[in-house]
Design a protein around this motif. Structure first.
Motif, PDB file in Angstrom:
ATOM      1  N   LEU A 242      44.170  49.014  54.293  1.00  0.00           N
ATOM      2  CA  LEU A 242      44.232  47.617  53.871  1.00  0.00           C
ATOM      3  C   LEU A 242      45.602  46.989  54.120  1.00  0.00           C
ATOM      4  O   LEU A 242      45.745  45.767  54.007  1.00  0.00           O
ATOM      5  CB  LEU A 242      43.893  47.496  52.381  1.00  0.00           C
ATOM      6  CG  LEU A 242      42.478  47.872  51.946  1.00  0.00           C
ATOM      7  CD1 LEU A 242      42.331  47.715  50.438  1.00  0.00           C
ATOM      8  CD2 LEU A 242      41.461  47.006  52.660  1.00  0.00           C
ATOM      9  N   MET A 243      46.594  47.803  54.452  1.00  0.00           N
ATOM     10  CA  MET A 243      47.934  47.266  54.628  1.00  0.00           C
ATOM     11  C   MET A 243      47.998  46.231  55.744  1.00  0.00           C
ATOM     12  O   MET A 243      48.863  45.352  55.738  1.00  0.00           O
ATOM     13  CB  MET A 243      48.914  48.421  54.937  1.00  0.00           C
ATOM     14  CG  MET A 243      49.089  49.397  53.783  1.00  0.00           C
ATOM     15  SD  MET A 243      49.914  48.654  52.349  1.00  0.00           S
ATOM     16  CE  MET A 243      51.538  48.348  53.008  1.00  0.00           C
ATOM     17  N   ALA A 244      47.106  46.329  56.705  1.00  0.00           N
ATOM     18  CA  ALA A 244      47.124  45.409  57.851  1.00  0.00           C
ATOM     19  C   ALA A 244      46.548  44.036  57.495  1.00  0.00           C
ATOM     20  O   ALA A 244      46.623  43.115  58.315  1.00  0.00           O
ATOM     21  CB  ALA A 244      46.344  46.007  59.017  1.00  0.00           C
ATOM     22  N   TYR A 245      45.973  43.911  56.291  1.00  0.00           N
ATOM     23  CA  TYR A 245      45.301  42.664  55.935  1.00  0.00           C
ATOM     24  C   TYR A 245      45.821  42.132  54.609  1.00  0.00           C
ATOM     25  O   TYR A 245      45.374  42.532  53.538  1.00  0.00           O
ATOM     26  CB  TYR A 245      43.778  42.885  55.845  1.00  0.00           C
ATOM     27  CG  TYR A 245      43.211  43.499  57.096  1.00  0.00           C
ATOM     28  CD1 TYR A 245      43.002  42.738  58.242  1.00  0.00           C
ATOM     29  CD2 TYR A 245      42.917  44.856  57.149  1.00  0.00           C
ATOM     30  CE1 TYR A 245      42.485  43.304  59.393  1.00  0.00           C
ATOM     31  CE2 TYR A 245      42.408  45.438  58.301  1.00  0.00           C
ATOM     32  CZ  TYR A 245      42.207  44.654  59.411  1.00  0.00           C
ATOM     33  OH  TYR A 245      41.703  45.234  60.561  1.00  0.00           O
ATOM     34  N   ASP A 246      46.769  41.205  54.700  1.00  0.00           N
ATOM     35  CA  ASP A 246      47.273  40.529  53.519  1.00  0.00           C
ATOM     36  C   ASP A 246      46.426  39.277  53.315  1.00  0.00           C
ATOM     37  O   ASP A 246      46.608  38.282  54.025  1.00  0.00           O
ATOM     38  CB  ASP A 246      48.735  40.147  53.678  1.00  0.00           C
ATOM     39  CG  ASP A 246      49.669  41.149  53.030  1.00  0.00           C
ATOM     40  OD1 ASP A 246      49.189  41.905  52.166  1.00  0.00           O
ATOM     41  OD2 ASP A 246      50.858  41.174  53.383  1.00  0.00           O
ATOM     42  N   VAL A 247      45.542  39.325  52.346  1.00  0.00           N
ATOM     43  CA  VAL A 247      44.637  38.192  52.095  1.00  0.00           C
ATOM     44  C   VAL A 247      45.323  37.169  51.203  1.00  0.00           C
ATOM     45  O   VAL A 247      45.411  35.987  51.535  1.00  0.00           O
ATOM     46  CB  VAL A 247      43.320  38.667  51.465  1.00  0.00           C
ATOM     47  CG1 VAL A 247      42.393  37.487  51.211  1.00  0.00           C
ATOM     48  CG2 VAL A 247      42.645  39.702  52.362  1.00  0.00           C
ATOM     49  N   VAL A 248      45.827  37.609  50.063  1.00  0.00           N
ATOM     50  CA  VAL A 248      46.563  36.716  49.164  1.00  0.00           C
ATOM     51  C   VAL A 248      48.037  36.811  49.526  1.00  0.00           C
ATOM     52  O   VAL A 248      48.628  37.893  49.510  1.00  0.00           O
ATOM     53  CB  VAL A 248      46.354  37.109  47.690  1.00  0.00           C
ATOM     54  CG1 VAL A 248      47.075  36.138  46.770  1.00  0.00           C
ATOM     55  CG2 VAL A 248      44.871  37.152  47.359  1.00  0.00           C
ATOM     56  N   VAL A 249      48.630  35.671  49.871  1.00  0.00           N
ATOM     57  CA  VAL A 249      49.990  35.679  50.398  1.00  0.00           C
ATOM     58  C   VAL A 249      50.803  34.547  49.781  1.00  0.00           C
ATOM     59  O   VAL A 249      50.257  33.621  49.175  1.00  0.00           O
ATOM     60  CB  VAL A 249      50.001  35.512  51.938  1.00  0.00           C
ATOM     61  CG1 VAL A 249      49.345  36.710  52.602  1.00  0.00           C
ATOM     62  CG2 VAL A 249      49.323  34.213  52.355  1.00  0.00           C
ATOM     63  N   GLU A 250      52.111  34.628  49.982  1.00  0.00           N
ATOM     64  CA  GLU A 250      52.997  33.517  49.638  1.00  0.00           C
ATOM     65  C   GLU A 250      53.287  32.798  50.937  1.00  0.00           C
ATOM     66  O   GLU A 250      53.904  33.348  51.847  1.00  0.00           O
ATOM     67  CB  GLU A 250      54.274  34.021  48.988  1.00  0.00           C
ATOM     68  CG  GLU A 250      55.162  32.899  48.480  1.00  0.00           C
ATOM     69  CD  GLU A 250      56.323  33.420  47.655  1.00  0.00           C
ATOM     70  OE1 GLU A 250      57.193  32.587  47.285  1.00  0.00           O
ATOM     71  OE2 GLU A 250      56.356  34.630  47.372  1.00  0.00           O
ATOM     72  N   LYS A 251      52.803  31.543  51.034  1.00  0.00           N
ATOM     73  CA  LYS A 251      52.908  30.800  52.290  1.00  0.00           C
ATOM     74  C   LYS A 251      54.067  29.806  52.260  1.00  0.00           C
ATOM     75  O   LYS A 251      54.384  29.284  51.220  1.00  0.00           O
ATOM     76  CB  LYS A 251      51.581  30.049  52.554  1.00  0.00           C
ATOM     77  CG  LYS A 251      50.405  31.002  52.766  1.00  0.00           C
ATOM     78  CD  LYS A 251      49.103  30.254  52.883  1.00  0.00           C
ATOM     79  CE  LYS A 251      48.980  29.486  54.175  1.00  0.00           C
ATOM     80  NZ  LYS A 251      48.756  30.358  55.333  1.00  0.00           N
TER      81      LYS A 251
END
Length: 251
Positions: A242-251
């Protein structure tokens, strides 16, 4: 430290309407049985029935603790995404449905078809990032700040321009039709144009209510995203895929 953070989150919804940069790095499609995390219309991750996790179509076997985290994460998204989508879609539909009602039966069939096509085209353009169809919801990658900008910086001027364009054409059509039958038409013309301003005011009032609703809830929304991000981090630590997929992020 956590108590201090939560206290700051609730101190001012207006501040967080400007400063909360939490958001989603991927598109999310929510349906009763599935949650799809999407990139350019391709499903990268999928959660079925709040318990089964797939990465690019491959099922991941989970421990009991991992399943509990996936369920908590999935249910959090199910509470959050439909509410966000609903605020945006309601704002669009409010303005467009008002125009459709007031345009109904006015002008010729060809003019009505032209105005309806324009309204449908505008609806498609405005709702490309937010989709609500029954119990299916789609939210494109964006932050809470971008959602606020959509309501205040994009939606309002576009709907205002559409209202003025459409009703400008309506009154032109009425003028052409009535000039031949009503010698006093020019005396009532300013009242007709007042109706355009009244429509724009109604649209703006409704959009201001949606923007205020978002502002009131921004602190809560921001808290939810921070908590979802924490759950996501725990899952990534346990499931390196799952490390390759940051779904919730600080944009």
């Amino acid at each position: 430290m956590r108590a201090l953070l939560l206290g700051l989150l609730f101190c001012s919804a207006g501040v967080f309407a400007r400063e909360c940069n939490m958001g989603f790095g991927y598109g999310l499609l929510i349906s009763p049985a599935e949650i799809r995390i999407m990139d350019n219309n391709q499903t990268m991750m999928q959660i079925n029935h709040d318990t089964q996790l797939f990465i690019q179509g491959e099922w991941l076997e989970l421990t009991e603790e991992e399943t509990a985290l996936v369920t908590e994460y999935s249910q959090g998204l199910r509470k959050f995404v439909p509410e966000i989508v609903g605020i945006a879609v309601d704002g669009v539909e409010l303005g467009l449905s008002t125009m459709e009602r007031m345009l109904s039966g006015v002008g010729s069939r060809s003019q009505q078809a032209e105005w309806n096509d324009l309204i449908r085209e505008t609806t498609f353009q405005l709702l490309s990032r937010f989709v609500r169809s029954g119990d299916h919801f789609y939210l494109a990658p964006q932050s809470l700040n971008e959602l606020e900008h959509f309501l205040n910086g994009e939606l309002k001027p576009q709907l205002n321009n559409l209202a003025r364009h459409s009703f400008g054409a309506v009154w032109e059509a009425l003028r052409d039709a009535l000039q031949h039958t009503d010698a006093n038409f020019e005396q009532t013309d300013p009242q007709d144009w007042d109706a355009v301003g009244h429509l724009v005011d109604r649209i703006n009032s409704g959009l201001d209510e949606k923007a205020s609703l978002l502002e009131e809830k921004t602190a809560l929304f921001c808290q939810r995203l921070i908590e979802l991000n924490e759950i996501e981090s725990q899952l990534q630590q346990s499931l390196p895929a799952l490390m390759a997929y940051d779904v919730v992020v600080e944009k």
